[in-house]
Design an enzyme around this catalytic site. Structure first.
Site, PDB file in Angstrom:
ATOM      1  N   LYS A  33      -9.894 -13.290 -91.122  1.00 26.78           N
ATOM      2  CA  LYS A  33      -9.266 -14.282 -90.234  1.00 26.78           C
ATOM      3  C   LYS A  33     -10.330 -14.982 -89.387  1.00 26.78           C
ATOM      4  O   LYS A  33     -11.486 -14.524 -89.326  1.00 26.78           O
ATOM      5  CB  LYS A  33      -8.236 -13.586 -89.342  1.00 26.78           C
ATOM      6  CG  LYS A  33      -8.836 -12.535 -88.419  1.00 26.78           C
ATOM      7  CD  LYS A  33      -7.754 -11.672 -87.763  1.00 26.78           C
ATOM      8  CE  LYS A  33      -8.366 -10.594 -86.895  1.00 26.78           C
ATOM      9  NZ  LYS A  33      -7.349  -9.618 -86.432  1.00 26.78           N
ATOM     10  N   TYR A 253     -30.861 -24.981 -65.261  1.00 30.35           N
ATOM     11  CA  TYR A 253     -29.782 -25.363 -64.346  1.00 30.35           C
ATOM     12  C   TYR A 253     -29.579 -24.291 -63.270  1.00 30.35           C
ATOM     13  O   TYR A 253     -29.572 -23.100 -63.577  1.00 30.35           O
ATOM     14  CB  TYR A 253     -28.464 -25.535 -65.107  1.00 30.35           C
ATOM     15  CG  TYR A 253     -28.393 -26.793 -65.939  1.00 30.35           C
ATOM     16  CD1 TYR A 253     -28.439 -28.053 -65.332  1.00 30.35           C
ATOM     17  CD2 TYR A 253     -28.254 -26.721 -67.325  1.00 30.35           C
ATOM     18  CE1 TYR A 253     -28.355 -29.210 -66.101  1.00 30.35           C
ATOM     19  CE2 TYR A 253     -28.157 -27.873 -68.095  1.00 30.35           C
ATOM     20  CZ  TYR A 253     -28.211 -29.112 -67.481  1.00 30.35           C
ATOM     21  OH  TYR A 253     -28.133 -30.246 -68.232  1.00 30.35           O
TER      22      TYR A 253
HETATM   23  C1  LIG Z   1      -7.897  -8.370 -86.782  1.00 26.92           C
HETATM   24  C2  LIG Z   1      -7.105  -7.227 -87.320  1.00 26.92           C
HETATM   25  C3  LIG Z   1      -7.742  -6.179 -87.995  1.00 26.92           C
HETATM   26  C4  LIG Z   1      -9.252  -6.053 -88.093  1.00 26.92           C
HETATM   27  O1  LIG Z   1      -9.718  -5.470 -86.904  1.00 26.92           O
HETATM   28  P1  LIG Z   1     -11.256  -5.042 -86.724  1.00 26.92           P
HETATM   29  O2  LIG Z   1     -11.287  -4.342 -85.418  1.00 26.92           O
HETATM   30  O3  LIG Z   1     -12.044  -6.308 -86.720  1.00 26.92           O
HETATM   31  O4  LIG Z   1     -11.591  -4.175 -87.869  1.00 26.92           O
HETATM   32  C5  LIG Z   1      -6.948  -5.200 -88.576  1.00 26.92           C
HETATM   33  N1  LIG Z   1      -5.597  -5.246 -88.475  1.00 26.92           N
HETATM   34  C6  LIG Z   1      -4.955  -6.218 -87.802  1.00 26.92           C
HETATM   35  C7  LIG Z   1      -3.470  -6.196 -87.711  1.00 26.92           C
HETATM   36  C8  LIG Z   1      -5.689  -7.233 -87.190  1.00 26.92           C
HETATM   37  O5  LIG Z   1      -5.043  -8.186 -86.513  1.00 26.92           O
END
Ligand SMILES: *Cc1c(COP(=O)(O)O)cnc(C)c1O
Length: 357
Positions: A33, A253
């Site tokens: 994702k 800055y």
């Molecule tokens: C994003 C997500 C994961 C992956 O989590 P990580 O901590 O990056 O391994 C797994 N399951 C769900 C439901 C998620 O939303």
């Protein structure tokens, strides 16, 4: 050409995926994702497709991008559908669908589907974000069966505190999940990266590793599996200007850093518009010409400053690693008061160059 770029090591990505699957002894959905946590979802999916059991993304928009790029592997939508009219597309493209709420169950019952869906029925075992209440879970499962619209049902839940190795919460969530699903024979999926790495005894048919695929640890302490991860992204650039900073003079800055001795500093073509965190303070580690040094002063939009005083061989054109194989993203994150997830997802503007395809 501006020298800022992100190198993505696809060989390291494959190593980390295999490590996740071997550590878990389970099938693994590679979580890609948010554009694969900034690494480029299509390229990451292409690199893993031959070996991955499937992929997981947040929403149908992300899943369609993968199908349009020719990815035919299973793709799970971690939040399922947001509106019932996505169901037709989900069926058409064979996406697997998380059902986390009763309103989604209503919608599935009320919508004619061309063929049955693969459903991952999600329980709220204690995170209290999404998921069906444990007391309603068996009934929801029965409704799904009665609807005739589920081809296969996987039972899932998500951990709130698996990154805290001394918390009792994860075991409590497992107990709640197991008790609420007792009697249902189906595959189960509980573990994200910290679950895979730190909680080996949790039952799993499927695991859902995200951050560990990219070689970053979810823990804020040393951990044995974390030691075997290979960083995938190297963010690098070059020194574009060198100057002497006499004692007492500020840099950048706000003049937040003032030289405490006569110094030599370099200006690096990298800034917060590239996703380097503006929160990173003076002292955040980086590497110049293979030697560790530190950030000085505030990060600007397109530039930041580095201490060259003790790197006498470095100068104009020196290569700077902001994070990667030597400077771990977790070091930068903890210095900036952030987590690796947040920093990686923020990557912008810099071209991504892929190796190890
Ligand atoms: C994003 C997500 C994961 C992956 O989590 P990580 O901590 O990056 O391994 C797994 N399951 C769900 C439901 C998620 O939303």
């Amino acid at each position: 050409m501006r020298p800022a770029r992100a190198l993505i090591d696809l060989q390291a990505l494959r190593h980390n995926y295999q490590l996740a699957r071997d550590t878990a002894g389970a099938k693994a959905l590679a979580v890609i994702k948010a554009d694969a946590y900034g690494h480029g979802a299509v390229r990451v999916a292409q690199a893993l497709e031959a070996e991955a059991d499937g992929f997981a993304v947040a929403c149908i928009e992300e899943a369609l991008e993968l199908r349009q790029a020719g990815i035919n592997a299973p793709i799970l939508l971690l939040e399922g559908f947001f509106e019932a009219d996505e169901l037709a597309l989900m069926v058409e493209h064979d996406f697997w669908c998380v059902v986390h709420s009763l309103w989604q169950l209503d919608a599935i019952e009320q919508t004619a589907l061309g063929k049955p869906l693969n459903v991952w029925l999600k329980m709220d075992s204690g995170m209290h974000r999404v998921g069906i209440h444990p007391a309603d879970f068996q009934a929801a499962h029965q409704r799904l069966l009665n609807s005739g619209k589920a081809a296969k049902i996987v039972l899932m839940t998500h951990f709130a505190r698996a990154d805290e190795l001394d918390s009792v919460r994860t075991d409590e969530q497992v107990a709640i999940f197991q008790s609420a699903r007792s009697g249902l024979t189906a595959e189960v999926s509980l573990r994200n990266s910290p679950g895979v790495m730190g909680w080996p005894s949790v039952p799993s048919d499927w695991v859902r590793p995200g951050i560990m695929l990219y070689g970053a640890t979810p823990f804020d302490q040393p951990q044995s599996v974390a030691d075997r991860l290979q960083p995938v992204m190297t963010l690098e650039s070059r020194v574009i200007c060198v100057r002497d900073l006499p004692v007492g003079e500020p840099v950048g800055y706000g003049g937040t850093f003032v030289a405490e001795r006569n110094m030599r500093i370099g200006v690096v073509a990298m800034g917060y518009a590239d996703g380097y965190p503006r929160q990173a303070p003076t002292g955040t580690p980086l590497m110049v010409d293979g030697q560790r040094s530190q950030l000085l002063g505030r990060v600007s939009m397109d530039m930041l400053c580095v201490d060259l005083t003790d790197v006498p061989g470095a100068g104009l054109g020196s290569r700077v690693e902001l994070w990667g194989k030597n400077i771990l993203i977790s070091e930068v994150a903890s210095s900036a008061g952030m987590i690796p997830y947040q920093i990686l997802c923020n990557l912008k503007r810099v071209p991504r160059l892929y190796t190890g395809a």
